[in-house]
Design an enzyme around this catalytic site. Structure first.
Site, mmCIF file in Angstrom:
data_model
loop_
_atom_site.group_PDB
_atom_site.id
_atom_site.type_symbol
_atom_site.label_atom_id
_atom_site.label_comp_id
_atom_site.label_asym_id
_atom_site.label_seq_id
_atom_site.Cartn_x
_atom_site.Cartn_y
_atom_site.Cartn_z
ATOM 1 N N HIS A 194 -0.879 4.682 9.385
ATOM 2 C CA HIS A 194 0.334 5.435 9.605
ATOM 3 C C HIS A 194 0.385 6.811 10.378
ATOM 4 C CE1 HIS A 194 0.047 2.759 5.967
ATOM 5 N NE2 HIS A 194 1.354 2.624 6.153
ATOM 6 N N HIS A 203 10.845 -3.315 3.163
ATOM 7 C CA HIS A 203 11.224 -2.055 2.772
ATOM 8 C C HIS A 203 11.648 -1.229 4.328
ATOM 9 C CE1 HIS A 203 7.011 -1.554 4.333
ATOM 10 N NE2 HIS A 203 6.927 -0.308 4.396
ATOM 11 N N GLU A 242 5.080 -5.019 8.432
ATOM 12 C CA GLU A 242 3.797 -4.825 8.165
ATOM 13 C C GLU A 242 3.229 -6.162 7.671
ATOM 14 O OE1 GLU A 242 3.756 -0.316 6.242
ATOM 15 O OE2 GLU A 242 3.763 -1.885 5.055
ATOM 16 N N HIS A 252 0.861 -1.323 0.021
ATOM 17 C CA HIS A 252 0.023 0.047 0.073
ATOM 18 C C HIS A 252 0.962 1.220 -0.063
ATOM 19 C CE1 HIS A 252 -0.216 -0.966 4.629
ATOM 20 N NE2 HIS A 252 0.756 -0.204 4.457
#
Lengths: 284, 134
Positions: free
Chosen positions: A59, A196, A243, A12
């Site tokens: 977030h 990431h 995540e 996302h």
């Protein structure tokens, strides 16, 4: 009864939303990233989902540091795209299947998953980017083609829930959906990742080999995969790669045996490896 | 006996755990306030006065004023919060990564286009310590 027929894993990345909102998906940088979603959008149309159960994380947008629920289920009638610091995304308001959401909330708690119930909540790119990449461009005055039940998972403040807990929550979500009387086709999304790291000196970490293995094991070894300790995500897939625990919720809600019908993997989107997979329950 | 932090030997990484969350609370609450335009306007008009609303430590306050992005993380900030301050300054996630890594945006962007930072040699602090010796 309602049933979950398929699962989708999907990154996302906020920059993908920006690329769609500014009409840049066909430039040299973004074209290969979005090419992998063309088949997806066809599949999504054919899947004829009534409801998407969308697992994502906020977030630090709707939730500030004052309250950090591990699992928060969206039970409001609708969810507005949030201003994350550069204005809200120009996408439609997200509409819930509210009676199903409250049924799922009740079922999960009695099934010993003590979730938080959200009767007001804005949603950030974690939820709207997967909708955009899966359903294509939709403007503010348009509507999403499905109703959406959001499940927001804390993966920002360590520790997030374990993969095993997530996998078992997926199973409880399935039981909840299957005990809902209305005849609805539900597709579950697990979002976030893949490898990431956004922060400090190791930012930019990408681990294609690890990501590929993760995608493979969603089909071949989902239970083993769900037992992976947090430190392995952090070390191998980057601090924000953790995540990926959210994908286990999606996987747990599916049959033990699934068929992978589509996969897309691309480096980079901004700081991130983009991963996407579609898994269908094996029909008997 | 505390919880064993088996992630502390990962180099170049701050894991935002509950201890960091406790230390960084006021800093992070300040950062998230910048999500709203009216707060961005007030902050940009007078940074010092705006920061008076948050009882952060002198070091945290100075790190904000200096835009010491790595310093904020060391003092309990989290990237999703500090990125709100960066967004206020017109810096996106990739720009911020260029600064935090010390690589600069162009070099960082090229590294990402070339497949990103390899995990090889970047899993353990001991690997970085070896490199520093060379």
């Amino acid at each position: 009864m309602a049933r979950i027929t398929a699962g989708v894993g999907c990154s996302h990345v906020p920059a993908m939303g920006v690329a769609m909102d500014t009409g840049n998906t066909q430039d040299d940088y973004w074209k290969p990233c979005f090419a992998g979603f063309e088949k997806t959008r066809e599949w999504m149309k054919n899947a004829k989902a009534d409801v998407v159960f969308l697992v994502y994380n906020d977030h630090c947008t709707a939730f500030d540091a004052s309250c950090i629920p591990t699992f928060a289920l969206g039970c409001a009638a609708e969810f507005r795209p949030a201003d994350e610091g550069w204005g809200p995304r120009p996408v439609p308001v997200v509409k819930n299947h509210q009676t199903m959401a409250s049924h799922v909330a009740q079922s999960l708690i009695l099934d010993e998953f003590d979730i938080t119930i959200m009767n007001e909540m804005e949603v950030d790119h974690g939820l709207t980017v997967p909708l955009s990449v899966m359903f294509g461009e939709h403007g503010v005055d348009d509507e999403w083609p499905v109703q959406v039940i959001p499940l927001c998972v804390n993966v920002v403040q360590f520790p997030p829930p374990t993969g095993n807990r997530c996998y078992n929550l997926g199973k409880a979500i399935r039981r909840a959906v299957e005990s809902f009387d209305e005849d609805l086709n539900v597709v579950i999304f697990g979002t976030g990742g893949m490898s990431h790291q956004l922060q400090y000196k190791r930012a930019g970490l990408i681990n294609k080999e690890w990501d590929t293995d993760f995608l493979n094991r969603l089909t071949s070894d989902p239970v083993g995969l769900s037992k992976m300790p947090h430190v392995e995500y952090l070390r191998e897939a980057g601090s924000e790669g953790v995540e990926m625990v959210m994908w286990h919720i999606m996987r747990g809600a599916l049959d033990d045996d699934v068929t992978e019908v589509h996969r897309h993997y691309h480096i980079p989107a901004s700081n991130t490896a983009v991963g996407h997979i579609i898994l269908e329950n094996n029909k008997d | 006996m505390g919880i064993k932090k088996d992630y502390e030997d990962i180099p170049g990484t701050y894991v935002f755990d509950a201890d960091a969350g406790r230390r960084g609370y006021q800093l992070n609450q300040f950062c998230i306030s910048l999500r709203l335009q009216k707060n961005r306007d007030a902050f940009n008009a007078d940074e010092e006065a705006y920061l008076d609303q948050y009882s952060m430590t002198a070091e945290q306050r100075q790190a904000v004023l200096d835009r010491d992005w790595n310093g904020m993380l060391a003092l309990g900030g989290n990237i999703y919060y500090t990125s709100k301050l960066a967004a206020n300054d017109g810096i996106n996630f990739q720009g911020l990564a260029g600064i935090m890594t010390g690589m600069g945006q162009e070099k960082y962007r090229k590294m990402m286009l070339d497949g990103g930072r390899s995990p090889d040699g970047n899993r353990y602090q001991s690997e970085w310590d070896e490199k520093d010796k060379d």
